[in-house]
Design a protein around this motif. Structure first.
Motif, mmCIF file in Angstrom:
data_model
loop_
_atom_site.group_PDB
_atom_site.id
_atom_site.type_symbol
_atom_site.label_atom_id
_atom_site.label_comp_id
_atom_site.label_asym_id
_atom_site.label_seq_id
_atom_site.Cartn_x
_atom_site.Cartn_y
_atom_site.Cartn_z
ATOM 1 N N ARG A 105 0.824 -1.205 0.000
ATOM 2 C CA ARG A 105 0.000 0.000 0.000
ATOM 3 C C ARG A 105 0.864 1.263 0.000
ATOM 4 O O ARG A 105 1.360 1.692 1.037
ATOM 5 C CB ARG A 105 -0.951 -0.028 1.188
ATOM 6 N N ASP A 247 -3.829 -3.098 8.219
ATOM 7 C CA ASP A 247 -5.168 -2.649 7.825
ATOM 8 C C ASP A 247 -5.439 -1.276 8.430
ATOM 9 O O ASP A 247 -5.865 -0.343 7.740
ATOM 10 C CB ASP A 247 -6.206 -3.676 8.318
ATOM 11 N N ASP A 251 -5.480 2.970 6.540
ATOM 12 C CA ASP A 251 -6.605 3.925 6.488
ATOM 13 C C ASP A 251 -6.136 5.272 7.024
ATOM 14 O O ASP A 251 -6.482 6.329 6.490
ATOM 15 C CB ASP A 251 -7.803 3.433 7.319
HETATM 16 MN MN MN Z 1 -8.996 -1.810 5.549
#
Ligand code: MN
Ligand code: IPM
Length: 357
Positions: A105, A247, A251
């Motif tokens: 990411r 995770d 964000d």
């Molecule tokens: Mn997520």
């Protein structure tokens, strides 16, 4: 050399199909200008199919998806389906079955993008998070007994294997080596509480680091890292972490990029089939309104081309994104762009066509 790529396209739920449509427009445009072919095969997985048939994804469908060179996914999740069914049944199932053990990411601020953090610019915000993508709390170990009684017990265990941790850390070192930044790898953990999990992660990192003498390593607890990521994002080059922490921090990282609509990710199996997706969800309240930001999906397409070896086409997409962000879009949040979802795609296609004349 035959440059035809077979792509499984899963538009999915909510605004997924809208953002994927823009990504496909852009992919089509660069395939023309850069001389490769895309052979698209659509799979209508997600809420609609589940509500109609009760099926999330069959073994045969997975096998058929597996034969492609890459997967391009919109979003999975629907307010009318209880949480977990589609997420675990489709998204996590694909990640696990295809052993996409890295979730890569990038967190990169582009020029012209407004963020709520003061005094930080594009030169400060350019790092990647390497999230382990097949283990941890996501492994699904545990259960619930005596459910609904005063004596009920819920257990949800976090699984970390030496193999899983090691391949993730090795990948993070490799990415760090390739990047033209500080050559620093930060392990994000919680060694002061999760003493078993991060004992394994720390020892593995130390061992693997011996093969990468030019890369500096660093450690941060996940809570502190959340603070530093906002306060001093320039400290980061590559962050490696377990599944759940990855995770959560990505964000948060999306805020540094201009919001969740800007963020893209790759679920990678470097030896197999990888899947590319915008990391924002299905955003049901914006569905069908032509207001959702498709840049995350377009950057996911860029990441896909990069991974397939079409670097120059990937670069062209990024340049198009930069141009449109700087000159055509007023904002990056849903409904604040000043242009519609489909216009964003059109403008990037226009750029690509102009640039290659
Ligand atoms: Mn997520
Ligand atoms: C993500 C999403 C998923 C995850 C959900 C939808 C299962 O939040 O890709 O970050 O938790 O991994």
């Amino acid at each position: 050399m035959d440059r035809t790529y077979n792509i499984a396209v899963i538009p999915g739920d909510g605004t997924g199909p809208e953002v994927i449509a823009e990504g496909l427009k852009v992919l089509q445009a660069v395939s023309c200008t850069h001389g490769f072919r895309l052979n698209l095969q659509r799979f209508d997985l997600g809420a609609k199919r589940y509500k109609k048939t009760g099926e999330t994804v069959s073994h045969e469908t997975i096998e058929s998806i597996r034969t492609n060179d890459a997967i391009y996914l919109g979003a999975i999740g629907d307010p009318e389906v209880p949480p977990g069914i589609l997420e675990k049944g489709v998204l996590l199932r694909l990640r696990f079955e295809l052993d996409q053990y890295i979730n890569l990411r990038p967190i990169k601020l582009y020029p012209g993008v407004d963020i709520p953090i003061k005094n930080k610019g594009c030169e400060d915000i350019d790092f990647v998070v390497v999230r382990e993508n097949t283990e941890g709390l996501y492994a699904g170990a545990g259960g619930i007994i005596r459910r609904g009684t005063p004596h009920e017990v819920a257990v949800q265990e976090s699984i970390s294997t030496r193999m899983g941790v090691e391949r993730c850390i090795k990948y993070a070192f490799e990415i760090c080596k390739q990047r033209d930044r500080a050559k620093k790898l930060t392990l994000c953990g919680k060694t002061n509480v999760l003493t078993y999990t991060f004992d394994l992660w720390e020892r593995t990192l130390k061992e693997v680091s011996k093969s990468y003498p030019d890369i500096q390593t660093d450690y941060m607890h996940v809570d502190a890292l959340c603070m530093w990521m906002i306060k001093n994002p320039e400290w980061f080059d590559v962050i490696v972490t377990e599944n759940m922490f990855g995770d959560i921090i990505t964000d948060l990282g999306a805020v540094l990029q201009g919001g969740i609509g800007m963020a893209a990710g790759g679920n990678l199996n470097p030896q197999g089939v990888s899947m590319f997706e915008p990391i924002g969800g299905s955003a049901p309240k914006y569905t069908g309104k032509n207001v959702i930001n498709p840049i995350g999906a377009i950057l996911a397409a860029q990441l896909m081309l990069e991974t397939l070896g079409e670097s120059s086409a990937a670069q062209m997409i990024e340049q198009g994104v930069v141009k449109v962000l700087e000159h055509d879009m007023q904002g990056t949040g849903a409904g604040t762009m000043g242009v519609s979802t489909s216009q964003v795609g059109d403008l990037i296609v226009e750029f690509i066509e102009q640039a290659s004349k």
